[in-house]
Design a protein around this motif. Structure first.
Motif, mmCIF file in Angstrom:
data_model
loop_
_atom_site.group_PDB
_atom_site.id
_atom_site.type_symbol
_atom_site.label_atom_id
_atom_site.label_comp_id
_atom_site.label_asym_id
_atom_site.label_seq_id
_atom_site.Cartn_x
_atom_site.Cartn_y
_atom_site.Cartn_z
ATOM 1 N N CYS A 39 79.941 75.459 -7.561
ATOM 2 C CA CYS A 39 80.651 74.902 -6.398
ATOM 3 C C CYS A 39 79.940 75.279 -5.100
ATOM 4 C CB CYS A 39 82.093 75.405 -6.371
ATOM 5 S SG CYS A 39 83.184 74.668 -7.600
ATOM 6 N N VAL A 40 79.524 76.547 -4.996
ATOM 7 C CA VAL A 40 78.823 76.992 -3.783
ATOM 8 C C VAL A 40 77.504 76.250 -3.626
ATOM 9 C CG1 VAL A 40 77.768 78.967 -2.611
ATOM 10 C CG2 VAL A 40 79.915 79.263 -3.848
ATOM 11 N N SER A 41 76.799 76.045 -4.731
ATOM 12 C CA SER A 41 75.507 75.358 -4.653
ATOM 13 C C SER A 41 75.679 73.911 -4.186
ATOM 14 C CB SER A 41 74.800 75.395 -6.013
ATOM 15 O OG SER A 41 75.457 74.577 -6.956
ATOM 16 N N ILE A 42 76.688 73.217 -4.719
ATOM 17 C CA ILE A 42 76.925 71.836 -4.292
ATOM 18 C C ILE A 42 77.284 71.796 -2.807
ATOM 19 C CG2 ILE A 42 78.377 69.801 -4.605
ATOM 20 C CD1 ILE A 42 78.687 70.584 -7.523
ATOM 21 N N GLY A 43 78.104 72.747 -2.368
ATOM 22 C CA GLY A 43 78.456 72.823 -0.951
ATOM 23 C C GLY A 43 77.224 73.020 -0.080
ATOM 24 N N CYS A 44 76.283 73.859 -0.539
ATOM 25 C CA CYS A 44 75.044 74.075 0.213
ATOM 26 C C CYS A 44 74.211 72.796 0.281
ATOM 27 C CB CYS A 44 74.231 75.193 -0.434
ATOM 28 S SG CYS A 44 74.933 76.848 -0.246
ATOM 29 N N PHE A 45 74.133 72.072 -0.829
ATOM 30 C CA PHE A 45 73.359 70.828 -0.835
ATOM 31 C C PHE A 45 73.986 69.779 0.089
ATOM 32 C CE2 PHE A 45 71.924 72.089 -5.307
ATOM 33 C CZ PHE A 45 70.741 72.620 -4.827
ATOM 34 N N ILE A 46 75.320 69.714 0.117
ATOM 35 C CA ILE A 46 75.995 68.773 1.015
ATOM 36 C C ILE A 46 75.685 69.113 2.473
ATOM 37 C CG2 ILE A 46 78.243 68.000 1.853
ATOM 38 C CD1 ILE A 46 79.308 68.360 -0.986
ATOM 39 N N LEU A 47 75.781 70.393 2.805
ATOM 40 C CA LEU A 47 75.507 70.824 4.174
ATOM 41 C C LEU A 47 74.043 70.564 4.535
ATOM 42 C CD1 LEU A 47 76.543 72.105 6.737
ATOM 43 C CD2 LEU A 47 76.131 74.357 5.738
ATOM 44 N N SER A 48 73.142 70.803 3.571
ATOM 45 C CA SER A 48 71.721 70.559 3.828
ATOM 46 C C SER A 48 71.474 69.083 4.119
ATOM 47 C CB SER A 48 70.903 71.002 2.618
ATOM 48 O OG SER A 48 69.533 70.694 2.786
ATOM 49 N N ALA A 49 72.052 68.196 3.287
ATOM 50 C CA ALA A 49 71.874 66.758 3.500
ATOM 51 C C ALA A 49 72.445 66.326 4.848
ATOM 52 C CB ALA A 49 72.533 65.978 2.367
ATOM 53 N N THR A 50 73.560 66.940 5.249
ATOM 54 C CA THR A 50 74.177 66.613 6.537
ATOM 55 C C THR A 50 73.284 67.037 7.693
ATOM 56 O OG1 THR A 50 76.381 66.896 5.573
ATOM 57 C CG2 THR A 50 76.213 66.945 7.974
ATOM 58 N N LEU A 51 72.699 68.231 7.595
ATOM 59 C CA LEU A 51 71.826 68.733 8.661
ATOM 60 C C LEU A 51 70.564 67.893 8.792
ATOM 61 C CD1 LEU A 51 72.261 72.543 7.937
ATOM 62 C CD2 LEU A 51 72.969 71.356 10.035
ATOM 63 N N PHE A 52 70.054 67.371 7.669
ATOM 64 C CA PHE A 52 68.853 66.538 7.731
ATOM 65 C C PHE A 52 69.110 65.197 8.415
ATOM 66 C CE2 PHE A 52 67.011 68.859 3.852
ATOM 67 C CZ PHE A 52 66.264 69.693 4.673
ATOM 68 N N LEU A 53 70.382 64.819 8.548
ATOM 69 C CA LEU A 53 70.709 63.575 9.265
ATOM 70 C C LEU A 53 70.375 63.682 10.747
ATOM 71 C CD1 LEU A 53 74.151 62.635 7.631
ATOM 72 C CD2 LEU A 53 71.922 61.563 7.228
ATOM 73 N N ASN A 64 66.680 71.029 11.264
ATOM 74 C CA ASN A 64 65.595 71.136 10.286
ATOM 75 C C ASN A 64 65.518 72.522 9.634
ATOM 76 O OD1 ASN A 64 62.442 71.993 10.015
ATOM 77 N ND2 ASN A 64 62.810 69.939 9.211
ATOM 78 N N PRO A 65 65.418 73.623 10.397
ATOM 79 C CA PRO A 65 65.374 74.941 9.751
ATOM 80 C C PRO A 65 66.655 75.249 8.965
ATOM 81 C CG PRO A 65 64.619 75.093 12.024
ATOM 82 C CD PRO A 65 65.233 73.743 11.854
ATOM 83 N N ALA A 66 67.807 74.871 9.543
ATOM 84 C CA ALA A 66 69.072 75.143 8.856
ATOM 85 C C ALA A 66 69.197 74.322 7.584
ATOM 86 C CB ALA A 66 70.247 74.858 9.792
ATOM 87 N N GLY A 67 68.753 73.057 7.628
ATOM 88 C CA GLY A 67 68.809 72.212 6.436
ATOM 89 C C GLY A 67 67.917 72.733 5.329
ATOM 90 N N ASN A 68 66.699 73.163 5.706
ATOM 91 C CA ASN A 68 65.800 73.746 4.712
ATOM 92 C C ASN A 68 66.408 75.006 4.089
ATOM 93 O OD1 ASN A 68 63.893 71.770 5.136
ATOM 94 N ND2 ASN A 68 62.592 73.020 6.474
ATOM 95 N N MET A 69 66.965 75.849 4.936
ATOM 96 C CA MET A 69 67.550 77.096 4.456
ATOM 97 C C MET A 69 68.714 76.834 3.503
ATOM 98 S SD MET A 69 69.338 80.215 6.596
ATOM 99 C CE MET A 69 70.743 79.167 7.022
ATOM 100 N N MET A 70 69.614 75.908 3.859
ATOM 101 C CA MET A 70 70.776 75.628 3.018
ATOM 102 C C MET A 70 70.369 74.966 1.704
ATOM 103 S SD MET A 70 73.132 77.010 4.659
ATOM 104 C CE MET A 70 74.347 76.592 3.413
ATOM 105 N N GLY A 71 69.325 74.127 1.738
ATOM 106 C CA GLY A 71 68.848 73.513 0.502
ATOM 107 C C GLY A 71 68.332 74.558 -0.472
ATOM 108 N N VAL A 72 67.535 75.510 0.044
ATOM 109 C CA VAL A 72 66.994 76.570 -0.806
ATOM 110 C C VAL A 72 68.106 77.518 -1.262
ATOM 111 C CG1 VAL A 72 65.399 78.531 -0.881
ATOM 112 C CG2 VAL A 72 64.712 76.407 0.222
#
Length: 392
Positions: A39-53, A64-72
């Motif tokens: 669940c936490v991982s999916i939440g991180c991926f959602i936030l990463s995709a949102t930040l890349f917008l 960009n830095p926050a999206g990269n960090m949340m994706g990893v």
């Protein structure tokens, strides 16, 4: 092909739907560590995709830095979820280290104008953590027996997860290699590893990987319930029923030498500790003795707690005299612990656990009657030193 923004929005909606289902159906039902990490991982991926917008806007410098960090970090949680299936602790510093490095690398680039700032670190971090997830799943597969540790359908789900993880890890490794060798603007990178391809592939793999979630999370919950049903809650040793069951299996198989023995151990004057120092001190004495037994016996036998201050050991390698003397010595190193008396009964292949324990109990009674702090065999062998104390 759909434009990148549309694909990222679609990915976010799919991932959000999966998160709601996993949390509402799987995690709230099983409370397993695996589903929690997922669940936490999916939440991180959602936030990463949102930040890349925010790419191409004034907020790209932060997004960009926050999206990269949340994706990893999301990939790190995938690794943690796979690791939890083996009941192995997750080193939190390792979980935080890679996302932190990626965030710093992204910020030190030029995120104001470069949407690929820190791209090499991001792609390498994703490949590394997803690759570690694959390794954890492979290790779990190697130690899991169908029909014993897990039903066949759960193993199929595990294999599917391992395949998906390996494919995604290989893709990110190839993507990182292409990024470093030809650059993100090269047609080869754009066509094979661009944002559209990656988002679409990740969306498909997310759905495929999630299908095995319920089976694996339920399997983890069953394993935890089995552990609670077979272990003593205070010491973590086998409880009475499970010791009898496992001990009988060992005796029936008969794969041990002539030194095999059943040992009953009883803490001397344990009631005085509870009366004088309180039950917390008594619990400390019990757990200290359990730790000493666990450390000394290891793979040479099994250890259980019958109840109260009475413990039981089945040794299959090494003489009971040497092992109990070592246990008593280790136990004496803890502050405020009482002495221990032991009763030993030799066993042969095919012997009955209950009968062997009855003989050991008779020997333990003799050890108590002879002045405690000693060990006596049921077959009337001479008494011996226990923890530096000579028997009568």
């Amino acid at each position: 092909m759909l434009d990148l923004v549309t694909l990222r929005i679609a990915f976010g909606l799919v991932a959000l739907s999966v998160l709601v289902l996993v949390y509402g159906v799987t995690f709230r039902t099983t409370r397993s560590a695996y589903s929690g990490w997922w669940c936490v991982s999916i939440g991180c991926f959602i936030l990463s995709a949102t930040l890349f917008l925010f790419d191409g806007t004034a907020l790209q410098v932060v997004g960009n830095p926050a999206g990269n960090m949340m994706g990893v970090l999301g990939a790190g949680c995938v690794w943690a979820s796979a690791r939890s299936l083996r009941a192995v602790p997750v080193p939190r510093w390792q979980l935080a280290a890679v996302p932190a490095v990626v965030a710093v690398a992204s910020a030190l680039g030029d995120p104001t104008v470069d949407s690929w700032s820190g791209g090499a670190a991001f792609l390498t971090g994703m490949a590394l953590l997803i690759g570690r997830s694959t390794l954890e799943l492979v290790l779990l597969l190697r130690q899991t027996d169908v029909g014993v540790d897990s039903p066949a359908q759960n193993r199929f789900a595990l294999v599917a997860m391992a395949v998906v993880s390996s494919l995604l890890g290989a893709y990110y490794l190839a993507r990182a290699t292409a990024f470093v060798t030809v650059g993100p603007q090269h047609p080869v990178f754009q066509n094979a590893f661009g944002g559209q391809v990656t988002t679409l592939l990740t969306m498909i793999l997310l759905v495929v990987a999630t299908f095995g979630m319920s089976a694996l999370a339920a399997d983890q919950q069953i394993a935890e319930l089995r552990r609670r049903a077979t272990r003593d809650s205070l010491t973590g040793l086998l409880n009475r029923a499970e010791f009898y069951r496992e001990g009988q299996v060992i005796l029936d198989r008969g794969r041990f030498g002539t030194d095999a023995a059943l040992v009953l151990a009883d803490l001397d004057r344990f009631k005085d500790i509870n009366d004088d120092a309180g039950h917390a001190a008594g619990d400390d004495a019990l757990t200290a003795f359990a730790d000493a037994c666990r450390e000394v016996i290891g793979p040479r036998g099994i250890v259980g707690r019958l109840g109260g201050d009475e413990f039981v050991i089945l040794t299959v390698h090494g003489t009971a005299e040497d092992l109990t003397a070592t246990i008593a010595h280790r136990y004496a190193e803890a502050d405020g612990t009482p002495t221990v008396s032991f009763g030993i009964a030799s066993v042969l292949p095919g012997d009955d656990v209950a009968l062997g324990l009855a003989r050991a109990d008779h020997a333990l009674y003799r050890a108590k009657a002879a002045g405690r702090a000693q060990a006596i065999r049921h077959d009337d062998r001479p008494a011996f030193l226990v923890g530096g104390r000579r028997t009568a």
